[in-house]
Design a protein around this motif. Structure first.
Motif, PDB file in Angstrom:
ATOM      1  N   LEU A  29      61.016  46.287   2.247  1.00 29.65           N
ATOM      2  CA  LEU A  29      60.089  45.162   2.357  1.00 29.65           C
ATOM      3  C   LEU A  29      58.718  45.620   1.872  1.00 29.65           C
ATOM      4  O   LEU A  29      58.164  46.600   2.379  1.00 29.65           O
ATOM      5  CB  LEU A  29      60.002  44.686   3.813  1.00 29.65           C
ATOM      6  N   LEU A  30      58.176  44.913   0.893  1.00 30.13           N
ATOM      7  CA  LEU A  30      56.872  45.241   0.325  1.00 30.13           C
ATOM      8  C   LEU A  30      55.819  44.295   0.875  1.00 30.13           C
ATOM      9  O   LEU A  30      55.938  43.075   0.742  1.00 30.13           O
ATOM     10  CB  LEU A  30      56.923  45.147  -1.201  1.00 30.13           C
ATOM     11  N   TYR A  68      65.177  48.816  13.140  1.00 30.74           N
ATOM     12  CA  TYR A  68      66.333  48.787  12.247  1.00 30.74           C
ATOM     13  C   TYR A  68      66.204  49.891  11.203  1.00 30.74           C
ATOM     14  O   TYR A  68      65.333  49.855  10.331  1.00 30.74           O
ATOM     15  CB  TYR A  68      66.460  47.417  11.586  1.00 30.74           C
ATOM     16  N   ALA A  69      67.118  50.856  11.285  1.00 25.81           N
ATOM     17  CA  ALA A  69      67.054  52.028  10.402  1.00 25.81           C
ATOM     18  C   ALA A  69      67.246  51.667   8.942  1.00 25.81           C
ATOM     19  O   ALA A  69      66.808  52.413   8.052  1.00 25.81           O
ATOM     20  CB  ALA A  69      68.111  53.044  10.832  1.00 25.81           C
ATOM     21  N   ASP A  70      67.890  50.544   8.673  1.00 24.34           N
ATOM     22  CA  ASP A  70      68.168  50.161   7.288  1.00 24.34           C
ATOM     23  C   ASP A  70      67.013  49.414   6.632  1.00 24.34           C
ATOM     24  O   ASP A  70      67.107  49.050   5.460  1.00 24.34           O
ATOM     25  CB  ASP A  70      69.434  49.295   7.221  1.00 24.34           C
ATOM     26  N   VAL A  71      65.933  49.159   7.380  1.00 25.77           N
ATOM     27  CA  VAL A  71      64.787  48.444   6.823  1.00 25.77           C
ATOM     28  C   VAL A  71      63.602  49.401   6.691  1.00 25.77           C
ATOM     29  O   VAL A  71      63.185  50.024   7.662  1.00 25.77           O
ATOM     30  CB  VAL A  71      64.375  47.249   7.709  1.00 25.77           C
ATOM     31  N   GLU A  72      63.091  49.502   5.483  1.00 26.90           N
ATOM     32  CA  GLU A  72      61.894  50.290   5.214  1.00 26.90           C
ATOM     33  C   GLU A  72      60.773  49.335   4.812  1.00 26.90           C
ATOM     34  O   GLU A  72      60.991  48.413   4.033  1.00 26.90           O
ATOM     35  CB  GLU A  72      62.147  51.288   4.088  1.00 26.90           C
ATOM     36  N   VAL A  73      59.599  49.548   5.339  1.00 30.48           N
ATOM     37  CA  VAL A  73      58.448  48.713   5.010  1.00 30.48           C
ATOM     38  C   VAL A  73      57.390  49.578   4.334  1.00 30.48           C
ATOM     39  O   VAL A  73      57.060  50.664   4.837  1.00 30.48           O
ATOM     40  CB  VAL A  73      57.847  48.044   6.256  1.00 30.48           C
ATOM     41  N   ARG A  74      56.880  49.112   3.208  1.00 26.17           N
ATOM     42  CA  ARG A  74      55.794  49.819   2.536  1.00 26.17           C
ATOM     43  C   ARG A  74      54.610  48.863   2.368  1.00 26.17           C
ATOM     44  O   ARG A  74      54.786  47.717   1.951  1.00 26.17           O
ATOM     45  CB  ARG A  74      56.227  50.330   1.155  1.00 26.17           C
ATOM     46  N   ASP A  75      53.434  49.368   2.676  1.00 26.32           N
ATOM     47  CA  ASP A  75      52.223  48.565   2.561  1.00 26.32           C
ATOM     48  C   ASP A  75      51.671  48.657   1.142  1.00 26.32           C
ATOM     49  O   ASP A  75      50.624  49.267   0.890  1.00 26.32           O
ATOM     50  CB  ASP A  75      51.184  49.017   3.582  1.00 26.32           C
ATOM     51  N   THR A  76      52.381  48.051   0.238  1.00 26.72           N
ATOM     52  CA  THR A  76      51.968  47.982  -1.162  1.00 26.72           C
ATOM     53  C   THR A  76      52.615  46.766  -1.793  1.00 26.72           C
ATOM     54  O   THR A  76      53.645  46.277  -1.310  1.00 26.72           O
ATOM     55  CB  THR A  76      52.362  49.267  -1.928  1.00 26.72           C
ATOM     56  N   GLY A  77      52.022  46.279  -2.851  1.00 27.72           N
ATOM     57  CA  GLY A  77      52.585  45.126  -3.543  1.00 27.72           C
ATOM     58  C   GLY A  77      53.413  45.556  -4.738  1.00 27.72           C
ATOM     59  O   GLY A  77      53.525  46.743  -5.058  1.00 27.72           O
ATOM     60  N   ALA A  78      54.005  44.581  -5.392  1.00 28.87           N
ATOM     61  CA  ALA A  78      54.776  44.822  -6.616  1.00 28.87           C
ATOM     62  C   ALA A  78      53.965  44.338  -7.807  1.00 28.87           C
ATOM     63  O   ALA A  78      53.195  43.378  -7.707  1.00 28.87           O
ATOM     64  CB  ALA A  78      56.113  44.094  -6.552  1.00 28.87           C
ATOM     65  N   THR A  79      54.137  45.014  -8.931  1.00 30.52           N
ATOM     66  CA  THR A  79      53.417  44.628 -10.152  1.00 30.52           C
ATOM     67  C   THR A  79      54.336  44.176 -11.271  1.00 30.52           C
ATOM     68  O   THR A  79      53.876  43.564 -12.236  1.00 30.52           O
ATOM     69  CB  THR A  79      52.564  45.802 -10.666  1.00 30.52           C
ATOM     70  N   GLY A  80      55.628  44.440 -11.158  1.00 29.18           N
ATOM     71  CA  GLY A  80      56.545  44.018 -12.211  1.00 29.18           C
ATOM     72  C   GLY A  80      57.992  44.179 -11.787  1.00 29.18           C
ATOM     73  O   GLY A  80      58.307  44.991 -10.909  1.00 29.18           O
TER      74      GLY A  80
END
Length: 297
Positions: A29-30, A68-80
């Motif tokens: 999740l971004l 939930y071990a299968d969910v990773e969250v990163r505090d960054t957006g997507a650019t492409g």
């Protein structure tokens, strides 16, 4: 290689990640930190969370996902986004790239407000667009509506039953006589000159025009528009609807296999447009996650 990459951590993205995590699908999740209701103090019309601050809602959801071990969250957006189903590559704002079998677009929309001085400062606290979200709080109180005439008539029809006096203010130029008659027939007052500025007042909002000013409890914006917050729909060449939203089916599938969309940025062709609702956005996120789970199976 993640089973799913969810771009956007509003209600749609958070719920999609939760559903995927509960089915033990590896999920990224971004969270770019940008939200349509980022300035809103209290969200409404959400059963179990009516009146809750959106920032607390997001924090609670993030805490739940941590289980939930299968969910990773990163505090960054997507650019492409590049690639195709089973092999998507998402470029991140931090300079890295990640790979996923499926992608959910949950970046939402941005509201483009009319160029009225002071309006941005009031957005989400004293200036609103959704009568379902913020109308009840103005029951019995005087409100203002900032053009345009057709949308203003729609708002009057919804709000006029329970708010107090309604004054409609044109933006940029005065209303045509026909529009004035239509608005007045709905029971509203109509300003003869466009709004010049708005500002916070001890009683609510002070609205200024060239020929005077009026203080109301709050204002609803009928002259604004919304657009895709991120460029991914255009970059990918997704099928779009006249509303400016991504076209999806019942399970959030877009015109490109493996790419799903959920939340305010998308809706089915059978609907006239998206409905601004935390509850509906979360439901759309769950359906898109179910669609992904079905496709992976």
């Amino acid at each position: 290689m993640y089973d799913a990459i969810v771009i956007g951590a509003g209600p749609a993205g958070l719920q999609a990640a939760l559903t995927l995590g509960r089915m033990h699908r590896s999920t990224l999740l971004l969270d770019s930190g940008e939200y349509r209701n980022g300035t809103v103090l209290h969200m409404h019309n959400m059963v179990g969370e009516d009146g809750a601050p959106p920032v607390e809602f997001r924090a609670t959801a993030r805490a739940e996902l941590a289980a939930y071990a299968d969910v990773e969250v990163r505090d960054t957006g997507a650019t492409g986004i590049s690639g195709s189903t089973e092999a998507f590559q998402v470029a991140l704002a931090d300079g890295s790239t990640v790979d996923g079998r499926r992608v959910i677009l949950a970046t939402g929309v941005a509201d483009d407000l009319p160029a009225v001085p002071g309006l941005h400062d009031l957005w989400g606290t004293l200036a609103f667009s959704c009568p379902f979200c913020d109308g009840h709080e103005h029951a019995g109180k005087a409100i203002g509506i900032l053009g345009a005439a057709p949308r203003a008539e729609h708002l009057i029809g919804l709000l006029g039953r329970f708010v107090g006096d309604i004054t409609v203010f044109p933006v940029d130029e005065a209303f045509a006589d026909e529009d004035v008659r239509g608005l007045e027939s709905k029971g509203a007052r109509v300003s003869s000159t466009p709004v010049v500025s708005v500002e916070k007042d001890t009683e609510g909002v002070r609205i200024r025009t060239d020929d005077g000013e009026r203080v109301v409890a709050g204002i609803f914006v009928a002259a604004g528009s919304m657009r895709q917050r991120a460029p991914f729909a255009a970059d990918l060449g997704l099928a779009m609807l006249e509303s400016g939203s991504i076209e999806i089916d019942e399970f959030g599938r877009t015109s490109i296999p493996g790419v799903f969309a959920a939340g305010d940025l998308a809706h089915r062709a059978s609907l006239p447009g998206p409905m601004a609702s935390v509850l509906l956005a979360a439901a759309a996120g769950q359906l898109a996650a179910v669609g992904i789970i079905q496709s992976l199976a």
